[in-house]
Design an enzyme around this catalytic site. Structure first.
Site, PDB file in Angstrom:
ATOM      1  N   ASP A  11      37.500  37.024  26.965  1.00 41.59           N
ATOM      2  CA  ASP A  11      37.906  38.349  26.496  1.00 41.59           C
ATOM      3  C   ASP A  11      38.850  38.116  25.327  1.00 41.59           C
ATOM      4  O   ASP A  11      39.937  37.556  25.494  1.00 41.59           O
ATOM      5  CB  ASP A  11      38.615  39.069  27.645  1.00 41.59           C
ATOM      6  CG  ASP A  11      39.126  40.448  27.261  1.00 41.59           C
ATOM      7  OD1 ASP A  11      39.174  40.772  26.054  1.00 41.59           O
ATOM      8  OD2 ASP A  11      39.498  41.201  28.179  1.00 41.59           O
ATOM      9  N   ASP A 130      32.159  41.017  34.903  1.00 33.58           N
ATOM     10  CA  ASP A 130      33.424  41.535  34.365  1.00 33.58           C
ATOM     11  C   ASP A 130      34.149  42.329  35.446  1.00 33.58           C
ATOM     12  O   ASP A 130      33.526  42.943  36.309  1.00 33.58           O
ATOM     13  CB  ASP A 130      33.147  42.441  33.153  1.00 33.58           C
ATOM     14  CG  ASP A 130      34.440  42.834  32.440  1.00 33.58           C
ATOM     15  OD1 ASP A 130      35.376  42.004  32.399  1.00 33.58           O
ATOM     16  OD2 ASP A 130      34.524  43.968  31.940  1.00 33.58           O
ATOM     17  N   TYR A 235      49.657  37.935  35.569  1.00 36.95           N
ATOM     18  CA  TYR A 235      48.379  38.613  35.350  1.00 36.95           C
ATOM     19  C   TYR A 235      48.123  38.804  33.869  1.00 36.95           C
ATOM     20  O   TYR A 235      48.929  39.385  33.155  1.00 36.95           O
ATOM     21  CB  TYR A 235      48.374  39.977  36.034  1.00 36.95           C
ATOM     22  CG  TYR A 235      47.061  40.717  35.848  1.00 36.95           C
ATOM     23  CD1 TYR A 235      45.890  40.232  36.420  1.00 36.95           C
ATOM     24  CD2 TYR A 235      46.995  41.898  35.114  1.00 36.95           C
ATOM     25  CE1 TYR A 235      44.685  40.891  36.262  1.00 36.95           C
ATOM     26  CE2 TYR A 235      45.789  42.574  34.950  1.00 36.95           C
ATOM     27  CZ  TYR A 235      44.640  42.065  35.531  1.00 36.95           C
ATOM     28  OH  TYR A 235      43.446  42.723  35.373  1.00 36.95           O
ATOM     29  N   LYS A 238      41.422  39.807  34.570  1.00 36.77           N
ATOM     30  CA  LYS A 238      40.691  39.182  35.665  1.00 36.77           C
ATOM     31  C   LYS A 238      39.864  38.016  35.114  1.00 36.77           C
ATOM     32  O   LYS A 238      39.625  37.922  33.915  1.00 36.77           O
ATOM     33  CB  LYS A 238      39.814  40.243  36.336  1.00 36.77           C
ATOM     34  CG  LYS A 238      39.646  40.053  37.824  1.00 36.77           C
ATOM     35  CD  LYS A 238      40.935  40.089  38.603  1.00 36.77           C
ATOM     36  CE  LYS A 238      40.684  39.860  40.091  1.00 36.77           C
ATOM     37  NZ  LYS A 238      41.941  39.654  40.817  1.00 36.77           N
ATOM     38  N   TYR A 353      49.471  42.703  39.834  1.00 39.06           N
ATOM     39  CA  TYR A 353      50.564  43.238  39.026  1.00 39.06           C
ATOM     40  C   TYR A 353      51.917  42.959  39.667  1.00 39.06           C
ATOM     41  O   TYR A 353      52.114  43.206  40.850  1.00 39.06           O
ATOM     42  CB  TYR A 353      50.394  44.747  38.823  1.00 39.06           C
ATOM     43  CG  TYR A 353      49.692  45.026  37.524  1.00 39.06           C
ATOM     44  CD1 TYR A 353      48.351  44.706  37.384  1.00 39.06           C
ATOM     45  CD2 TYR A 353      50.374  45.532  36.435  1.00 39.06           C
ATOM     46  CE1 TYR A 353      47.705  44.909  36.189  1.00 39.06           C
ATOM     47  CE2 TYR A 353      49.732  45.739  35.236  1.00 39.06           C
ATOM     48  CZ  TYR A 353      48.394  45.423  35.113  1.00 39.06           C
ATOM     49  OH  TYR A 353      47.767  45.617  33.927  1.00 39.06           O
TER      50      TYR A 353
HETATM   51  P1  13P Z   1      49.067  47.930  29.882  1.00 35.92           P
HETATM   52  O1  13P Z   1      50.173  47.954  30.890  1.00 35.92           O
HETATM   53  O2  13P Z   1      49.326  47.091  28.682  1.00 35.92           O
HETATM   54  O3  13P Z   1      48.545  49.295  29.547  1.00 35.92           O
HETATM   55  O4  13P Z   1      47.869  47.131  30.583  1.00 35.92           O
HETATM   56  C1  13P Z   1      47.213  47.711  31.633  1.00 35.92           C
HETATM   57  C2  13P Z   1      45.924  47.069  31.733  1.00 35.92           C
HETATM   58  O5  13P Z   1      45.542  46.310  30.891  1.00 35.92           O
HETATM   59  C3  13P Z   1      45.066  47.399  32.881  1.00 35.92           C
HETATM   60  O6  13P Z   1      43.954  48.091  32.460  1.00 35.92           O
HETATM   61  P1  13P Z   2      39.797  42.363  32.018  1.00 36.64           P
HETATM   62  O1  13P Z   2      40.147  41.166  32.837  1.00 36.64           O
HETATM   63  O2  13P Z   2      38.323  42.590  31.964  1.00 36.64           O
HETATM   64  O3  13P Z   2      40.413  42.285  30.659  1.00 36.64           O
HETATM   65  O4  13P Z   2      40.367  43.642  32.738  1.00 36.64           O
HETATM   66  C1  13P Z   2      41.737  43.768  32.876  1.00 36.64           C
HETATM   67  C2  13P Z   2      42.184  44.975  33.587  1.00 36.64           C
HETATM   68  O5  13P Z   2      43.280  44.961  34.071  1.00 36.64           O
HETATM   69  C3  13P Z   2      41.293  46.117  33.720  1.00 36.64           C
HETATM   70  O6  13P Z   2      41.932  47.197  34.349  1.00 36.64           O
HETATM   71 MG    MG Z   3      40.244  42.874  28.869  1.00 37.46          MG
HETATM   72 MG    MG Z   4      36.884  41.274  31.204  1.00 37.51          MG
END
Ligand code: 13P
Ligand code: 13P
Ligand code: MG
Ligand code: MG
Length: 370
Positions: A11, A130, A235, A238, A353
């Protein structure tokens, strides 16, 4: 001819949150692979699933090759430059190191590689998922390679019926790669006892016992085991695993490998990597939507001759899988209807988180004994 398949997935930024990479980023990654890959690779394919870009390379340099891994790393860096210029979210998200060293393992991107002597006809599958973790492949692999209820080829084909040897990794062991080998059918229950825990025990590879007995190339499966959280210490998204599977003859048929994905089994991931959702088989190039999900997997089938790839065949682009997707959407809706409660979210130890830990620590101080 001996050939190596290298699939590397990362990503490096996406449109509108964690939805999908832009066309410009994907194009730049492809150009960079073509520029840097001259004289190095035989062929390549670039695609995306959700917000992750997958680079598939064919070459003759073996697995964990520094120049091949660096080619993918540099292409992702080039793509990141475009992602930053376009203001994409999480630009460079999975590139966790400032510098490339040795090979790409441990630097963030997901990797799966297979090295073998090409058969006269060489079918294989590339799975890319994903919003989930590597253990998401545990159940479909167990059912396709060890359970005759799902793969009747285990009783129909003498070669497939010889069974398989699974290498399983304990991905929560931070002192090194702790692995175990288990052979089916004899050790199927031991294997099931490990694979039920998708967060800890992950199938790394599977080898054919029939091929091993005939001194043929035996590896059918290579699956990424990267846990981003354990690399980054926090974190950052994922893991979104990639997997390569050779099919037919000594290995399960393509349809036997695909069959268990019709379950839409519940996996860890979904929004903020902290929930449980059903794994939806989708067409290649699908983004995510509902609650940053549901967790998705796509699968492209290829054939190979002297390292040259055919065009991919999108095996989840079929009316049967439309019906599966409807069922999986219903399962996703049902588990989301219970919000934060119980099984809808991951246990505390797996919550991705940090915020909830801080909240619980704060509340802990306010508890009193009556
Ligand atoms: P932010 O706290 O940067 O919005 O990240 C949240 C996130 O990436 C989960 O989708
Ligand atoms: P990705 O790992 O696909 O970037 O997703 C992160 C996330 O927190 C989605 O809510
Ligand atoms: Mg992402
Ligand atoms: Mg992803």
């Amino acid at each position: 001819m001996e050939v190596t398949l290298t699939a590397i997935k990362a990503d490096i930024g996406s449109i509108g949150g964690h939805v999908a990479p832009s066309k410009a980023v994907i194009a730049r990654v492809g150009e960079a692979v073509d520029e840097g890959g001259k004289g190095l690779i035989i062929d390549r394919f670039i695609g995306h699933t959700g917000d992750d870009i997958a680079i598939l390379l064919t070459h003759d340099r073996g697995t964990k090759d520094e120049r091949i891994h660096r080619l993918a790393w540099d292409a992702f860096q080039e793509g990141t430059t475009v992602a930053k210029r376009q203001g994409l979210y999480g630009a460079g998200q999975d590139l966790l190191s400032d510098a490339f060293s040795g090979n790409i393992h441990g630097l963030g991107p997901a990797v799966a590689e297979l090295r073998f002597n090409e058969r006269p006809n060489e079918p294989f599958l590339m799975f890319t998922a994903d919003k989930t973790e590597p253990g998401a492949y545990n159940l479909p692999l167990y059912l396709a390679f060890a359970d005759p209820m799902y793969n009747t080829g285990l009783i129909l084909s003498p070669a497939v019926g010889r069974g398989f040897t699974f290498t399983v990794m304990d991905v929560e062991n931070l002192d090194g790669d702790r692995v175990i080998e288990l052979s089916t059918p004899e050790e199927a229950y031991d294997l099931a006892a490990l694979l039920r825990d998708n967060g800890r025990f992950v199938v790394e590879s599977i080898r054919s016992r029939a091929a091993a007995a005939a001194s043929a190339d035996e590896q059918a499966v290579s699956c990424c085991t990267t846990r981003l959280r354990n690399i980054a210490g926090r974190y950052v998204g994922k893991d979104d695993p990639v997997m390569l599977v050779r099919t037919q003859k000594n290995f399960p048929a393509t349809g036997e490998v695909l069959g268990p994905f019709g379950i839409g089994h519940f996996v860890a991931g979904f929004m903020r990597g902290s929930h449980v959702g059903p794994l939806m088989p989708v067409k290649a190039g699908t983004g995510v939507s509902f609650f940053d999900g549901p967790p998705i997997v796509s699968c492209l089938a290829f054939s190979l001759r002297e390292g040259k790839l055919t065009e991919p065949c999108d095996v989840f682009d079929h009316p049967y899988w439309d019906w599966v997707r409807e069922n999986v959407a219903r399962k996703a809706h049902d588990i989301r209807a219970q919000g934060f409660s119980g099984a809808a979210m991951l246990p505390y130890a797996d919550l991705e988180y940090g915020g909830i830990t801080e909240r619980m620590n704060k509340l802990d101080k306010r508890f009193c004994i009556r």
